[in-house]
Write an enzyme that holds these catalytic residues in place. Structure first.
Site, PDB file in Angstrom:
ATOM      1  N   HIS A 102      22.397 -10.475 -14.551  1.00  0.00           N
ATOM      2  CA  HIS A 102      23.179  -9.230 -14.391  1.00  0.00           C
ATOM      3  C   HIS A 102      22.316  -8.097 -13.825  1.00  0.00           C
ATOM      4  O   HIS A 102      22.573  -6.928 -14.089  1.00  0.00           O
ATOM      5  CB  HIS A 102      23.792  -8.776 -15.719  1.00  0.00           C
ATOM      6  N   SER A 152      11.619   5.463  10.015  1.00  0.00           N
ATOM      7  CA  SER A 152      12.772   6.344  10.173  1.00  0.00           C
ATOM      8  C   SER A 152      12.483   7.368  11.256  1.00  0.00           C
ATOM      9  O   SER A 152      11.346   7.831  11.398  1.00  0.00           O
ATOM     10  CB  SER A 152      13.063   7.035   8.847  1.00  0.00           C
ATOM     11  N   LYS A 175       8.944   6.828   5.608  1.00  0.00           N
ATOM     12  CA  LYS A 175       9.731   5.616   5.381  1.00  0.00           C
ATOM     13  C   LYS A 175       9.119   4.349   5.954  1.00  0.00           C
ATOM     14  O   LYS A 175       8.569   4.341   7.044  1.00  0.00           O
ATOM     15  CB  LYS A 175      11.124   5.799   5.985  1.00  0.00           C
ATOM     16  N   GLU A 226      17.287  -6.708   5.735  1.00  0.00           N
ATOM     17  CA  GLU A 226      18.645  -6.143   5.741  1.00  0.00           C
ATOM     18  C   GLU A 226      19.501  -6.788   6.831  1.00  0.00           C
ATOM     19  O   GLU A 226      20.679  -7.099   6.623  1.00  0.00           O
ATOM     20  CB  GLU A 226      18.586  -4.633   5.957  1.00  0.00           C
TER      21      GLU A 226
END
Ligand code: ARG
Length: 463
Positions: free
Chosen positions: A157, A278, A284, A291
């Site tokens: 979970h 970024s 970043k 992704e």
């Protein structure tokens, strides 16, 4: 208008938009090697059974080889006017060798031709995919070896559950990718069947030798039924389904990489070469590769559904709908191949941050089950032990401590059955080491699993 190879019965030229709409050359050009390989086999067979003379077969094969070179060198222009790869090769053959070239299509149809090309191509694709899956399993086995003792909080979970080792987690992916590889190997048996000889749908009047062609092309079986052979795309559906399942695995892995790499979790770092920055936030470092693998996996699953819908309700035998199978299948295949290739390159550079993983495991009371198991060994029924440990967790939480940090006196206040030995089972290392059976997370078991996997991978590499 008679320039079309099938143009004899037509009085008017094809509408330009129809030419564009029905053409598949932009997609099926990638089948050129398979198309030529199958045509060579067909021509040789025709020469052997006497439909062509040996000299004619030789001229045709020679011409085909030359065309293969031209396409490989990108000197043969492609045009929608010639529809597909089959028409391009045949037209060029006639251009190169004249009337003899017009005999190549004797006893066959584009229907059995394209089915044969796709089976050859899919067979090759399966072999490439399995090589990539093999390499990826090797990468995970190496990671598992390096991290066989590294504590990672195991989650259910997405909540801290029990301590495991990072190595054990890596070996879970070895199992997933192994099944993907096995599924493809199994599908390969049904892919490797020869449709050629079915011609348009009913077979041919010429005395063909289908086994001759099958042997030349390395097919294990002949398709039994000509109607089925030209219209069947189960072999693509099956491999697309295998790719869909593989894509599920890729997406789960990608999700874990993204999660682990999150600055708020920070269990791992991925190499700079596989992350991007970024345009506005200078600090970043984003796991974009993971992704995108996660994102593209959905596209792969979508292709399976697209292919199922393409094939549904098609009457026997061949229908032009089938032409669409290629763009769909290639999309799924390309995305999976690219994702696998990237993972094989990226994952060896994965760095773990053991101190972060350890801290998260401690914070999440990951050894609570171990304490309950300990009480069971002291004669307390598991359900009661569960309640006792629940109270210990509550106490630790109130005090801002981990379970390990509770004193024996504090624990004994909750249950006198807790003794000094209990403190040992509370350690993360003790917890993982105790799960010492095949399939368990104990470093000794992870090492044994690694050894078995290495042996299997070496065996597969020899096959
Ligand atoms: N380009 C076609 C395909 O990919 C080849 C078969 C064409 N057959 C036909 N009867 N028009 O399916």
């Amino acid at each position: 208008m008679t320039e079309k190879l099938w143009g004899g019965r037509f009085a008017a030229a094809t509408d330009a938009l129809v030419e564009h709409f029905t053409a598949s050359i932009s997609t099926d050009r990638r089948l050129f090697r398979e198309d030529i390989q199958a045509s060579v086999a067909h021509a040789r067979m025709l020469g052997r059974v006497g439909v062509l003379t040996a000299a004619e077969a030789d001229v045709i094969v020679h011409g085909l080889r030359r065309i293969e070179g031209e396409i490989a060198d990108e000197t043969l222009p492609f045009t929608d006017r010639l529809e597909d790869i089959h028409m391009h090769v045949e037209s060029r053959l006639i251009e190169l060798i004249g009337d003899v070239g017009k005999k190549l299509h004797t006893g066959r149809s584009r229907n059995d031709q394209v089915a044969t090309d796709m089976r050859l191509y899919t067979r090759g694709a399966i072999d490439r995919l399995r090589a990539l899956l093999h390499a990826l399993q090797g990468v995970f086995v190496d990671l598992a070896e390096r991290e066989a003792e590294t504590i990672l909080p195991g989650l259910t979970h997405l909540q801290v559950a029990q301590p495991i080792t990072f190595g054990h987690h890596c070996m879970a992916y070895v199992e997933m990718f192994r099944r993907d590889s096995d599924r493809l190997a199994d599908a390969r048996r049904r892919v490797n069947v020869l449709p050629l000889g079915s011609a348009a749908l009913a077979g041919t009047t010429f005395p063909i030798d289908r086994w001759d062609v099958a042997r030349q092309l390395g097919f294990d079986h002949l398709a039994e039924n000509s109607l089925d052979a030209v219209s069947d795309r189960d072999f693509l559906l099956e491999v697309a389904a295998d790719l869909g399942i593989l894509a599920v695995h890729l997406s789960r892995l990608a999700e874990e990489l993204v999660y682990w790499m999150s600055t708020t979790v920070a269990f791992i770092d991925l190499p700079d070469a596989f992350c991007t920055g970024s345009s506005i936030m200078p600090q970043k470092k984003n796991p974009d590769v993971a992704e995108l693998i996660r994102g593209k996996s959905g596209k792969v699953m979508g292709q399976l559904v697209a292919l199922l819908i393409l094939m549904k309700a098609q009457a026997l035998a061949y229908n032009r709908d089938n032409q669409e199978d290629k763009a769909i299948f290639f999309t799924a295949l390309d995305e999976v191949e690219m994702s696998l290739s990237l993972l094989v390159r990226m994952l060896p550079g994965l760095q773990t941050r053991p101190e972060r993983m350890r801290a998260a495991a401690l914070e999440g009371f990951a050894t609570a089950t171990d304490l309950a198991d300990h009480l069971v060994r002291r004669g307390i029924p598991f359900r009661d032990a569960h309640a006792v440990v629940g109270r210990a967790v509550r106490l630790a939480q109130e005090r801002g401590l981990s379970l390990e940090q509770l004193s024996l006196a504090q624990l004994q206040e909750i249950s006198p059955a807790i003794d000094a030995a209990a403190l040992e089972v509370l350690s993360l290392e003790g917890s993982v080491a105790a799960r010492n059976h095949p399939g368990g997370t104990a470093p000794a078991q992870v090492r044994a699993a690694i050894a078995r996997a290495r042996q299997r991978l070496a065996q597969e590499a020899r096959e």
